[in-house]
Design an enzyme around this catalytic site. Structure first.
Site, PDB file in Angstrom:
ATOM      1  N   HIS A 294      -3.338  -4.152   5.627  1.00 51.35           N
ATOM      2  CA  HIS A 294      -2.873  -4.409   6.990  1.00 51.35           C
ATOM      3  C   HIS A 294      -2.070  -5.710   7.046  1.00 51.35           C
ATOM      4  O   HIS A 294      -0.852  -5.696   7.168  1.00 51.35           O
ATOM      5  CB  HIS A 294      -4.091  -4.443   7.917  1.00 51.35           C
ATOM      6  CG  HIS A 294      -3.776  -4.440   9.375  1.00 51.35           C
ATOM      7  ND1 HIS A 294      -2.515  -4.286   9.885  1.00 51.35           N
ATOM      8  CD2 HIS A 294      -4.586  -4.564  10.457  1.00 51.35           C
ATOM      9  CE1 HIS A 294      -2.563  -4.313  11.200  1.00 51.35           C
ATOM     10  NE2 HIS A 294      -3.811  -4.490  11.575  1.00 51.35           N
TER      11      HIS A 294
ATOM     12  N   HIS B 127       7.177   2.401   5.897  1.00 54.97           N
ATOM     13  CA  HIS B 127       6.229   2.172   6.989  1.00 54.97           C
ATOM     14  C   HIS B 127       5.675   3.511   7.440  1.00 54.97           C
ATOM     15  O   HIS B 127       6.391   4.505   7.438  1.00 54.97           O
ATOM     16  CB  HIS B 127       6.942   1.469   8.166  1.00 54.97           C
ATOM     17  CG  HIS B 127       5.994   0.848   9.144  1.00 54.97           C
ATOM     18  ND1 HIS B 127       5.401   1.559  10.154  1.00 54.97           N
ATOM     19  CD2 HIS B 127       5.527  -0.426   9.251  1.00 54.97           C
ATOM     20  CE1 HIS B 127       4.615   0.746  10.848  1.00 54.97           C
ATOM     21  NE2 HIS B 127       4.668  -0.459  10.319  1.00 54.97           N
TER      22      HIS B 127
ATOM     23  N   ASP C  57       7.444  -7.176   6.875  1.00 54.73           N
ATOM     24  CA  ASP C  57       6.968  -8.081   5.843  1.00 54.73           C
ATOM     25  C   ASP C  57       8.008  -8.429   4.782  1.00 54.73           C
ATOM     26  O   ASP C  57       7.771  -9.292   3.946  1.00 54.73           O
ATOM     27  CB  ASP C  57       5.747  -7.473   5.142  1.00 54.73           C
ATOM     28  CG  ASP C  57       4.536  -7.508   6.040  1.00 54.73           C
ATOM     29  OD1 ASP C  57       4.407  -8.494   6.785  1.00 54.73           O
ATOM     30  OD2 ASP C  57       3.741  -6.556   6.011  1.00 54.73           O
TER      31      ASP C  57
HETATM   32  N1  ACO Z   1       8.392   1.760  -2.737  1.00 55.74           N
HETATM   33  C1  ACO Z   1       8.654   2.901  -3.400  1.00 55.74           C
HETATM   34  N2  ACO Z   1       8.363   4.133  -2.951  1.00 55.74           N
HETATM   35  C2  ACO Z   1       7.775   4.205  -1.752  1.00 55.74           C
HETATM   36  C3  ACO Z   1       7.478   3.071  -0.993  1.00 55.74           C
HETATM   37  C4  ACO Z   1       7.827   1.825  -1.515  1.00 55.74           C
HETATM   38  N3  ACO Z   1       7.568   0.701  -0.846  1.00 55.74           N
HETATM   39  N4  ACO Z   1       6.911   3.444   0.166  1.00 55.74           N
HETATM   40  C5  ACO Z   1       6.844   4.781   0.128  1.00 55.74           C
HETATM   41  N5  ACO Z   1       7.366   5.238  -1.022  1.00 55.74           N
HETATM   42  C6  ACO Z   1       7.534   6.656  -1.421  1.00 55.74           C
HETATM   43  C7  ACO Z   1       6.203   7.268  -1.804  1.00 55.74           C
HETATM   44  O1  ACO Z   1       5.951   7.126  -3.189  1.00 55.74           O
HETATM   45  C8  ACO Z   1       6.414   8.700  -1.394  1.00 55.74           C
HETATM   46  O2  ACO Z   1       7.243   9.294  -2.368  1.00 55.74           O
HETATM   47  P1  ACO Z   1       7.031  10.860  -2.802  1.00 55.74           P
HETATM   48  O3  ACO Z   1       7.340  11.632  -1.556  1.00 55.74           O
HETATM   49  O4  ACO Z   1       7.953  11.061  -3.922  1.00 55.74           O
HETATM   50  O5  ACO Z   1       5.563  10.955  -3.184  1.00 55.74           O
HETATM   51  C9  ACO Z   1       7.237   8.604  -0.129  1.00 55.74           C
HETATM   52  O6  ACO Z   1       7.954   7.351  -0.255  1.00 55.74           O
HETATM   53  C10 ACO Z   1       6.418   8.592   1.159  1.00 55.74           C
HETATM   54  O7  ACO Z   1       5.514   7.485   1.117  1.00 55.74           O
HETATM   55  P2  ACO Z   1       4.011   7.515   1.651  1.00 55.74           P
HETATM   56  O8  ACO Z   1       3.187   6.655   0.771  1.00 55.74           O
HETATM   57  O9  ACO Z   1       3.560   8.926   1.871  1.00 55.74           O
HETATM   58  O10 ACO Z   1       4.176   6.858   3.085  1.00 55.74           O
HETATM   59  P3  ACO Z   1       3.006   6.249   3.984  1.00 55.74           P
HETATM   60  O11 ACO Z   1       3.453   6.389   5.377  1.00 55.74           O
HETATM   61  O12 ACO Z   1       1.674   6.833   3.631  1.00 55.74           O
HETATM   62  O13 ACO Z   1       2.950   4.724   3.542  1.00 55.74           O
HETATM   63  C11 ACO Z   1       3.340   2.394   3.427  1.00 55.74           C
HETATM   64  C12 ACO Z   1       3.520   3.687   4.246  1.00 55.74           C
HETATM   65  C13 ACO Z   1       1.849   2.200   3.052  1.00 55.74           C
HETATM   66  C14 ACO Z   1       3.763   1.204   4.292  1.00 55.74           C
HETATM   67  C15 ACO Z   1       4.206   2.483   2.153  1.00 55.74           C
HETATM   68  O14 ACO Z   1       5.558   2.671   2.492  1.00 55.74           O
HETATM   69  C16 ACO Z   1       4.040   1.263   1.253  1.00 55.74           C
HETATM   70  O15 ACO Z   1       3.090   1.202   0.468  1.00 55.74           O
HETATM   71  N6  ACO Z   1       4.965   0.249   1.358  1.00 55.74           N
HETATM   72  C17 ACO Z   1       4.859  -0.966   0.602  1.00 55.74           C
HETATM   73  C18 ACO Z   1       3.780  -1.876   1.200  1.00 55.74           C
HETATM   74  C19 ACO Z   1       4.247  -2.549   2.479  1.00 55.74           C
HETATM   75  O16 ACO Z   1       5.354  -3.078   2.561  1.00 55.74           O
HETATM   76  N7  ACO Z   1       3.347  -2.554   3.497  1.00 55.74           N
HETATM   77  C20 ACO Z   1       3.634  -3.215   4.782  1.00 55.74           C
HETATM   78  C21 ACO Z   1       3.746  -2.239   5.911  1.00 55.74           C
HETATM   79  S1  ACO Z   1       4.161  -3.080   7.414  1.00 55.74           S
HETATM   80  C22 ACO Z   1       2.700  -3.674   8.004  1.00 55.74           C
HETATM   81  O17 ACO Z   1       1.632  -3.206   7.737  1.00 55.74           O
HETATM   82  C23 ACO Z   1       2.688  -4.887   8.944  1.00 55.74           C
END
Ligand code: ACO
Length: 429
Positions: A267, A306, A362
């Site tokens: 988070h 996100h 972020d």
């Molecule tokens: N880098 C590379 N690939 C990514 C990233 C990333 N940052 N984020 C998502 N993907 C890819 C996934 O691997 C997935 O690929 P696939 O379809 O080939 O399997 C696809 O994009 C969809 O991603 P999900 O994980 O299903 O998306 P979800 O909505 O569950 O996750 C999250 C969102 C957790 C924010 C994710 O994008 C992530 O881990 N980002 C990096 C961490 C981050 O920056 N978090 C801060 C969020 S903002 C906040 O909380 C204030």
């Protein structure tokens, strides 16, 4: 035309009409669908509440596809540019912008409640020298409930207002003291001549000077960051505040629960991970290899993607601009160049375009916090101070919402049943 959903239960062949209102059905209506009269009604299985609305709310609107964020209907871009954190806090709590008199009274109230009881200071001084500031913040906010037992009277609007003022006012004091504690520096008392954000900087960084004078550009940048974090509808910590608050406990205990939720790396902690990633990449030349690693699934591009935003996070755009203002004062963080180049490449690369991965709040915030001399463990404390008006606005809405009940989800039981208990003396014989 009344909107409804017709459901056929293939276990019984029976059909049901389930009313649709505001694009949702009531889970309780599904409970009327039963395999037999004495069996439990149909339940919804939704770990993480990914498709469950837990409340009606008029605080914050998000359209993730379009990248829209509004507090009480006002776009975040306009608030960040033209308002200030205390005015935004007023807006979130009260639902509309203040008149001049209301604003002045609000600022006066907040300013004159920034001090905490000396025993709160003793409590905080009892922490280990290396205590994480989020743990200190969570405990000291929880402790405030013992200093204000009247806060338990949550049915009284005036009383709620008093606790809301106290909490927004005291949060920077507690956050700054958590920071000073780890550094072994004396705690600095609030300076009521300063604005909310300038006073926070004073409590963080003042040493022997008689008055701490922060650069106005840094005050503005930090104020914008607080505005950007002020609310984000039903996220994990807000859900924690609402869930704990639904037991009708006092708001200090409910907000302490929210701080606990925010403490978690999924988070509040992603900006720290962005900084670590940028440092690891080190130079622009290493970016293509890093991007290849991301595409192969060996790496994650932290600060991208996100759950809700499938477009540029509107907060990230504003933060990018705030970076320029801060670096004008502090000098450019060399990691900025790497971040900008990473963003440029990622936004053109099919892997990211196809998955709708854009910078989130972020991606750039950690760079600013570092330039402002905050150690990474303070990043989440800043988030918590910014989020406090949002938590309280949501809590205030919750306690007045006649449709709300104590939060008590169902479960699908997967354990054993009706085992015979054999006493230890027989089992171990
Ligand atoms: N880098 C590379 N690939 C990514 C990233 C990333 N940052 N984020 C998502 N993907 C890819 C996934 O691997 C997935 O690929 P696939 O379809 O080939 O399997 C696809 O994009 C969809 O991603 P999900 O994980 O299903 O998306 P979800 O909505 O569950 O996750 C999250 C969102 C957790 C924010 C994710 O994008 C992530 O881990 N980002 C990096 C961490 C981050 O920056 N978090 C801060 C969020 S903002 C906040 O909380 C204030």
């Amino acid at each position: 035309m009344t909107e409804s959903l017709t459901v056929r239960d293939n276990r019984t062949g029976q059909e049901y009409d389930v009313p649709i209102a505001d694009g949702a059905i009531k889970a309780a209506d599904l409970g009327k669908i039963k395999a037999s009269d004495d069996s439990p009604g149909l339940a919804v299985y939704d770990p993480g509440f990914v498709n469950t609305a837990s409340c009606r709310s008029s605080v914050t609107y998000i359209d993730g596809e379009k990248g829209i964020l509004e507090y009480r209907g006002y776009p975040i871009e306009q608030l960040a540019e033209k308002s200030n954190f205390l005015e935004v806090a007023y807006l979130l709590i009260n639902g509309s912008l203040p008149t001049k008199a209301e604003y002045e009274a609000w600022v006066h109230e907040i300013t004159y409640h920034t001090f905490v009881h000396e025993n709160v200071k003793s409590l905080m001084q009892g922490f280990r020298y290396d205590a994480h500031p989020m743990g200190m913040l969570m405990s000291s906010v929880g402790a405030l409930s013992t200093f204000y037992p009247d806060a338990a009277n949550i049915g009284d609007a005036e009383n709620r207002h008093m606790q809301i003022v106290r909490m927004i006012a005291k949060m920077p004091t507690l956050g700054a003291w958590s920071f000073r504690h780890a550094q072994g520096k004396p705690y600095v008392y609030p300076d009521n001549d300063l604005s909310y954000t300038a006073n926070f900087l004073s409590m963080l960084f003042k040493m022997s000077e008689s008055k701490y004078e922060a650069d106005e550009r840094l005050v503005k940048a930090l104020d914008v960051l607080l505005i950007l974090h002020a609310d984000h509808e039903q996220n994990c910590s807000t859900n924690a505040v609402r869930s704990v608050g639904s037991s009708q406990v006092d708001p200090y205990s409910a907000v302490a629960a929210g701080i606990g939720a925010l403490y978690g790396p999924l988070h509040g902690g992603a900006n720290e991970a962005v900084l670590r990633m940028l440092k690891r990449i080190g130079t622009k030349e290493n970016i293509p290899a890093f991007i290849e690693g991301v595409k192969n699934g060996d790496e994650k591009l932290m600060g991208f993607g996100h759950r809700v935003y499938k477009n540029y996070d509107p907060r990230a755009k504003i933060i990018k601009k705030a970076c320029d203002d801060v670096f004008e004062v502090t000098g450019v963080n060399p990691l900025l160049e790497i971040a900008q180049e990473l963003e440029k490449i990622a936004l053109e690369d099919e892997y990211f375009v196809k998955r709708k991965l854009y910078p989130n709040v972020d991606f750039y915030s950690g760079l600013i916090y570092e330039a402002l001399q905050f150690p990474p463990e303070m990043f989440t404390v800043l988030f918590a101070i910014g989020r406090t008006p949002g938590w309280l606005a949501q809590w205030n809405e919750l306690v007045q919402d006649k449709e709300q009940k104590i939060a008590r989800p169902k479960q699908i039981y997967t354990g054993d049943r009706t085992l015979d208990f054999v006493p230890a003396s027989e089992r171990w014989a």
